[in-house]
Design an enzyme around this catalytic site. Structure first.
Site, PDB file in Angstrom:
ATOM      1  N   PRO A 624      57.164  58.868  64.810  1.00  0.00           N
ATOM      2  CA  PRO A 624      57.880  59.227  63.580  1.00  0.00           C
ATOM      3  C   PRO A 624      57.677  58.162  62.501  1.00  0.00           C
ATOM      4  O   PRO A 624      57.642  56.960  62.798  1.00  0.00           O
ATOM      5  CB  PRO A 624      59.340  59.296  64.028  1.00  0.00           C
ATOM      6  N   HIS A 625      57.524  58.603  61.260  1.00  0.00           N
ATOM      7  CA  HIS A 625      57.309  57.642  60.180  1.00  0.00           C
ATOM      8  C   HIS A 625      57.755  58.244  58.849  1.00  0.00           C
ATOM      9  O   HIS A 625      57.922  59.458  58.710  1.00  0.00           O
ATOM     10  CB  HIS A 625      55.845  57.210  60.096  1.00  0.00           C
ATOM     11  N   GLY A 626      57.948  57.378  57.856  1.00  0.00           N
ATOM     12  CA  GLY A 626      58.358  57.802  56.519  1.00  0.00           C
ATOM     13  C   GLY A 626      58.255  56.637  55.557  1.00  0.00           C
ATOM     14  O   GLY A 626      57.929  55.505  55.943  1.00  0.00           O
TER      15      GLY A 626
END
Length: 712
Positions: A624-626
């Site tokens: 997960p990334h942002g």
């Protein structure tokens, strides 16, 4: 402290590698060392002064004073027995070669000032601007000259008095323009009038310099007491040469532009335009006028062409190199010992007070009769106070020509420093006074503002890229500036407009007759974008690409995990049991360790990315990334969940190794490099098994690090 240490090393290196010698080679060796030290000193001084809320040019000048021949520069060191910046006898205390660099810098400064001159504004506001500008020239000149007459017991027409008068005339509204831009007052009646009056000041001030130089030369060459007829001849010559060359330049500006564009290279014709400025500067100097007048005329000639902003943008690198050298060398010319003498300080303070009051009175009083009230008059007067590069250039000409003594040059520097120090606070306070500055509400102009709201900054970036590409294809020349928001100045022939890019809005400022062109441009660009998106949808196959990414196990091997992931950001036993909770737990790890300023925005950014497509890969790995604001580089957390949880992975199996990346939202960062390097390592079976069986955080980091380094 690190930067000061680097500067100290730079200062000490020459002493260990250079030996005293003779000849051209030795002179050039000393010159390149001096230039290198000046660049470091100017940059450090400028940055320090900006951090404490003062203009960077002050820091550059102070740096020049400190490392100059009257202070640190004359301290003997091995290889430089008289100091790196040894004191030279003569009209100037630095080497001719170093002063030559500052002279070239002054030509570049005035050439760019000419390019930035708005002729249309000059003509449109010629009456108000002329009256206010003339007042802002006359009163400071008289007060500056009388200061010399009163305190130095010289005649009004003596060269030193004339030079002190003309030095106090020049206006540098760069500081005021910045404040007007920040306060959104650039197009206010006061803002427009200040900018127009500054144009008048630049034009007439430079002509006055030519007249003063002519009078000074006539006196020193033995003509003695000048008659008014002789002064009239000198004045007519200065105006005639300036007006003649300016008229020819503006008349043939399009032909000059066409000639430059025939080289079919923007960098080439930008440099050649500077070459023309240098040639014309030499012609003016040979004709008995100052070099900077010729440079200004060349810039003025090209100011109305469609390549003016492109030239400014392409000469930015030269500006950044030469201008700090100029201000630092001007600081080097200051004799600190004589400057600290009580008599010099008193004269300097009196001269500075007269120069400040001269601008406030000379510009403020005429504005009262031109539709402005007391508030507006005060704003205009304070906005015209700053002096800068032009004053220093004139002072340098006076010093190098022998018309100004080192003491008088120091007095001119004191005035420049004080005007730059007091002007911003006074001007901001005047702008903060409630109420309009005119007797009547100002009428609107024929300028039209067209705004387009955007669904997201990403769409804005895409649209701006398309717009710029379309405009370049149409033959427009484009200049980008950063004034809090991103601003593009777009120009082709007689069409000129401004594009302001905010996070969620595009704003076009243009003449009413060009409004149809802007709307057509937007419409066609959106149609093109729509067609592009259809092609992208046909090209993109996200599920297949995600499978390919999940099996790629090769990387460059030059990535270091310890640069982005600390032991405190590793969790060997995650407690959460759902996808959303796992993401929240990983984000909170970074928040609790102080890596990110707050957690809510980061969690929302990761959820937004997950909504478009899951980051669950295969073989139990999820990434997960942002992107979030408030951080300057990529932040990484990693966690292991015993038994795993569903994470919408490619193979449908539970995920048990979770790698979270939070990247900067508004700053460059190695997001893709970090993501690809760690992902490639996690695609290796031995790395995954090592992570699942790791007994400590340090073991887990070592396993990932080894997996990244192993290119097999």
């Amino acid at each position: 402290m690190k930067r000061l240490l680097v500067l100290l090393i730079v200062l000490l290196i020459p002493s260990s590698v250079f030996a005293e010698g003779q000849g051209v080679t030795q002179l050039m060796t000393e010159l390149v060392v001096q230039l290198g030290i000046i660049l470091f000193a100017a940059r450090l001084g400028g940055r320090f002064f900006k951090k404490i809320g003062l203009p960077g040019v002050l820091g550059e000048m102070i740096a020049g004073i400190l490392i100059g021949p009257f202070l640190l520069g004359s301290i003997p060191i091995p290889g430089f027995p008289h100091g790196i910046f040894a004191l030279h006898q003569g009209d100037i205390p630095v080497t001719v070669e170093l002063y030559g660099f500052s002279t070239i810098a002054s030509v570049i400064l005035l050439f760019l000032a000419g390019l930035e001159t708005d002729i249309n504004m000059f003509l449109r506001y010629s009456l108000k601007g002329s009256l206010i500008g003339i007042g802002g020239l006359t009163i400071p000149f008289i007060l500056g000259d009388l200061t010399a007459v009163w305190l130095m017991n010289v005649d009004f027409m003596d060269p030193p008095a004339l030079f002190l008068g003309v030095i106090s005339m020049a206006t540098s509204v760069g500081i005021s323009a910045r404040i007007l831009s920040e306060k959104k007052k650039m197009d206010s009646p006061e803002g427009v009038t200040i900018l127009a009056a500054a144009v008048i000041d630049d034009v007439l001030g430079i002509i006055f310099l030519a007249i003063v130089v002519g009078i000074a030369e006539s006196i020193t060459k033995g003509h003695g007491g000048l008659s008014w007829s002789h002064i009239g001849i000198i004045t007519a010559k200065a105006f005639g040469v300036w007006l003649g060359f300016s008229a020819l330049g503006l008349l043939f500006s399009k032909r000059i532009s066409k000639f430059l564009k025939s080289f079919n290279s923007i960098p080439a014709f930008s440099v050649l335009s500077l070459g023309m400025a240098l040639v014309l500067a030499g012609v003016f100097e040979h004709a008995g006028l100052a070099m900077i007048i010729g440079a200004y005329v060349m810039g003025l000639s090209l100011s109305k062409t469609d390549i003016s902003y492109v030239i400014q943008e392409n000469l930015f690198g030269l500006h950044e190199f030469f201008v700090p050298i100029f201000f630092t060398v001007m600081g080097m010319l200051v004799n600190v010992k004589s400057l600290m003498a009580p008599q010099v300080l008193i004269v300097g303070l009196v001269y500075s007070a007269g120069s400040v009051l001269g601008k406030v009175i000379g510009c403020g009083l005429p504005s009262l009769g031109l539709g402005f009230n007391k508030k507006g008059a005060l704003r205009i007067g304070f906005g015209m106070i700053p002096r800068g590069e032009v004053s220093l250039i004139i002072a340098g000409i006076g010093l190098s020509s022998g018309y100004l003594s080192p003491d008088l040059f120091g007095i001119a520097v004191i005035m420049t420093l004080i005007s730059v120090l007091v002007a911003p606070s006074l001007f901001e306070k005047a702008l903060a006074i409630p109420g309009i500055g005119t007797h009547k509400e100002a009428k609107g102009t024929d300028t039209v503002i067209t705004e387009y709201d955007l669904p997201s900054p990403e769409v804005g970036e895409f649209l701006v890229t398309k717009l710029i590409s379309s405009l370049e294809h149409e033959g427009f020349f484009i200049h980008m500036m950063e004034l809090g928001t991103r601003v593009y100045q777009l120009r082709k022939d007689d069409i000129f407009c401004t594009l302001e890019v905010d996070k969620n809005q595009l704003r076009f400022i243009t003449a009413r007759e060009d409004l149809a062109f802007i709307k057509t441009l937007i419409y066609e660009s959106l149609i093109d974008m729509n067609n592009i998106m259809k092609e992208v949808k046909n090209l993109a196959k996200p599920d297949e690409m995600r499978k390919e990414l999940a099996t790629e196990a090769h990387n460059r091997g030059d990535f270091h995990i310890h640069d982005y992931l600390d032991q405190e950001d590793v969790e060997l036993d995650l407690k959460s049991n759902t996808k959303d909770d796992i993401i929240g737990e990983l984000v909170n790890i970074l928040y609790n360790s102080g890596k990110i300023p707050e957690s809510e925005e980061a969690i929302a950014a990761v959820f937004e990315r997950e909504a478009s497509m899951s980051t669950g890969m295969q073989n139990g790995v999820a990434i997960p990334h942002g992107r979030s604001s408030g951080i300057d580089t990529v932040k990484v957390a990693i966690g292991v969940k015993k038994g795993g949880i569903p994470f919408d992975s490619i193979d449908g199996k539970p995920s048990n190794i979770f790698l979270l990346l939070i990247s900067p939202k508004d700053a460059p960062g190695p997001h893709l490099k970090v993501l690809s390097s760690i992902s490639a390592a996690l695609n290796k079976e031995e790395v995954r098994q090592g992570i699942l069986t790791a007994q400590s955080r340090s073991d887990l980091l070592s396993i990932i690090d080894q997996g990244i380094k192993d290119k097999k």
